[in-house]
Write a protein that holds these residues in place. Structure first.
Motif, mmCIF file in Angstrom:
data_model
loop_
_atom_site.group_PDB
_atom_site.id
_atom_site.type_symbol
_atom_site.label_atom_id
_atom_site.label_comp_id
_atom_site.label_asym_id
_atom_site.label_seq_id
_atom_site.Cartn_x
_atom_site.Cartn_y
_atom_site.Cartn_z
ATOM 1 N N ARG A 147 0.835 -1.207 0.000
ATOM 2 C CA ARG A 147 0.000 0.000 0.000
ATOM 3 C C ARG A 147 0.865 1.250 0.000
ATOM 4 N NH1 ARG A 147 -1.395 3.747 3.673
ATOM 5 N NH2 ARG A 147 -3.257 4.939 3.158
ATOM 6 N N TYR B 253 -5.990 4.936 -2.642
ATOM 7 C CA TYR B 253 -7.142 4.023 -2.656
ATOM 8 C C TYR B 253 -7.216 3.312 -4.003
ATOM 9 C CZ TYR B 253 -7.963 6.328 1.688
ATOM 10 O OH TYR B 253 -7.783 6.794 2.965
ATOM 11 N N GLY C 175 -7.153 -1.834 4.848
ATOM 12 C CA GLY C 175 -8.195 -1.164 4.037
ATOM 13 C C GLY C 175 -8.361 0.296 4.413
ATOM 14 N N ARG D 262 -8.333 6.084 15.709
ATOM 15 C CA ARG D 262 -7.154 5.473 16.344
ATOM 16 C C ARG D 262 -6.684 6.328 17.509
ATOM 17 N NH1 ARG D 262 -1.862 6.494 16.440
ATOM 18 N NH2 ARG D 262 -0.422 4.729 16.538
ATOM 19 N N MET E 237 -8.878 1.265 7.644
ATOM 20 C CA MET E 237 -8.846 1.263 9.116
ATOM 21 C C MET E 237 -7.415 1.125 9.628
ATOM 22 S SD MET E 237 -12.054 -1.114 10.225
ATOM 23 C CE MET E 237 -11.512 -2.572 9.352
ATOM 24 N N ASN E 238 -7.181 1.653 10.806
ATOM 25 C CA ASN E 238 -5.953 1.354 11.544
ATOM 26 C C ASN E 238 -6.181 0.064 12.322
ATOM 27 O OD1 ASN E 238 -6.009 4.747 11.767
ATOM 28 N ND2 ASN E 238 -4.155 3.758 11.008
ATOM 29 N N GLY F 220 -11.876 3.037 12.542
ATOM 30 C CA GLY F 220 -12.066 4.045 11.495
ATOM 31 C C GLY F 220 -13.408 4.731 11.683
ATOM 32 N N THR F 221 -13.578 5.850 10.992
ATOM 33 C CA THR F 221 -14.796 6.643 11.152
ATOM 34 C C THR F 221 -16.052 5.830 10.838
ATOM 35 O OG1 THR F 221 -13.646 8.694 10.679
ATOM 36 C CG2 THR F 221 -15.998 8.677 10.228
ATOM 37 N N ILE G 72 -8.153 9.277 13.125
ATOM 38 C CA ILE G 72 -8.655 10.072 14.243
ATOM 39 C C ILE G 72 -9.367 9.147 15.237
ATOM 40 C CG2 ILE G 72 -10.357 11.904 14.765
ATOM 41 C CD1 ILE G 72 -9.032 13.025 11.934
#
Ligand code: PLP
Length: 362
Positions: A183, A198, A231, A260, A233-234, A300-301, A258
């Protein structure tokens, strides 16, 4: 007021046509958008107007050379119906971090936050009232010069639009640790929320799906050894009671989530030990084999917390304990959900009630 924002309200709201009980993610768009144009070295033509399409010149630089960065955040309604933002200034800062990396102009952070207040205030009726539902907010910036040739654009557009989204009930996810594609490499754009990151992840993600896994677990580009993220997410591991997550400062390749950051604060405040450090896939395998890998979760959000049910690495599958046996990740998720709903004391000062600037007649 420092900024003059022209407001044109829609005369034909689409709100009554939306079924709030059936909201697929990212398909419905609220009535208004915020737009600003960067020309002659300045952000100008600040406006909120009915959401509509933009005319696109075929040579629009963002389409060819990829100068495009974005944010993803949510507004929610508290239990008593007040619209709330979550850590908006962190998103403003991260957008500018991304913009700098792509040689794009910064967007004034106070204007970013002000625009969020105005836009979400105007479209507050679009925030779904149901528990767990939210208004997903997508701020983004892209290069608009019509020009063929590789150089930074001289003009840019900054836009914020919003989408009502239903409750997100994430199923536990399966991960494939990727040992062919990467990535992000140190010195690259992995730390930025750049559209191109992405695009580059789509093929490996599709190949992982075809093998039966939900998402890719990214490893470092040099040795395919150190864990980066997943993907969108942390990632966190609970090993023998200790919480471990990759350190963005050391890796230089990870998006600084954020969620995280919020979860690290919450867990430390609750007395958990949280280590931000390098963690290798071999350490995870060893912890699993020793029966010490208690929880793995993404943050993740969108989902806040997504439990990981298994991880595949070099043909071996590590199965994680059932979600009912986990303690730390469910606690962290409900903490953030309760904060957003105004049901928990906001000791960190993260939840910001939406206000309409008095100077603007909306
Ligand atoms: C690559 C990547 N990593 C991590 C995250 C999680 O970040 P946040 O918690 O700010 O949503 C996201 C989502 O924005 C992402 O796209």
């Amino acid at each position: 007021m420092k900024y003059q924002v022209r407001v044109t309200r829609t005369t034909a709201s689409r709100l009554s046509r939306v079924d709030f009980d059936n909201l697929p993610f990212g398909k419905y768009f609220s009535d208004h958008m915020f737009v600003a144009e960067y020309r002659d070295g300045q952000w100008q033509d600040l406006r909120i107007e009915p959401l509509s399409e933009f005319a696109t010149h075929p040579a629009t630089m963002a389409l060819h050379y990829g100068q495009a960065v974005f944010e993803g955040m949510k507004a929610s309604k508290s239990h008593d119906g007040r619209p709330m933002l979550f850590r908006p200034e962190m998103h403003a800062r991260r957008l500018n971090f991304s913009a700098r990396r792509l040689a794009m102009p910064e967007f004034p952070e106070d204007l970013f936050v002000e625009a969020l207040h105005m836009l979400v205030g105007i479209d507050a009726d679009w925030i779904p009232p149901k528990k767990g539902s939210a208004l997903y907010i997508r701020p983004f910036m892209y290069a608009t010069d019509p020009y063929v040739g590789v150089r930074p654009s001289d003009t840019y557009r900054f836009v914020i639009f919003t989408c009502p989204v239903g409750p997100y009930y994430p199923k536990p996810v399966s991960l494939l640790a990727e040992t062919h594609y990467i990535r992000a490499a140190r010195g690259g754009t992995g730390e930025a929320k750049a559209a191109g990151n992405y695009a580059a992840a789509m093929l490996p993600a599709r190949l992982a799906n075809e093998k039966g896994y939900d998402q890719v677990l990214w490893l470092d580009a040099r040795e395919f050894k150190y864990i980066q993220e997943v993907g969108t997410m942390n990632i966190f591991f609970v090993i023998d009671g200790k919480v471990v997550t990759p350190d963005p400062d050391q890796e230089g390749t990870i998006l600084r989530g954020i969620t995280r950051d919020s979860i690290i604060h919450i867990l430390r405040d609750e007395g958990y030990e949280v280590e931000e450090r390098r963690i290798s896939i071999d350490e995870v395998v060893a912890a699993h084999d020793a029966g010490k890998l208690q929880e793995v979760f993404g943050t993740g959000t969108a989902a806040v917390v997504a439990h990981v049910q298994k991880i595949a690495y070099e043909g071996k599958e590590m199965i994680l304990p059932p979600v009912e046996d986990r303690k730390i990740s469910p606690f962290a998720k409900s903490y953030i959900d309760e904060l957003r709903a105004g049901l928990r004391e906001d000791k960190f000062g993260w939840v910001v009630p939406v206000r309409l600037p008095e100077s603007i007649d909306v």
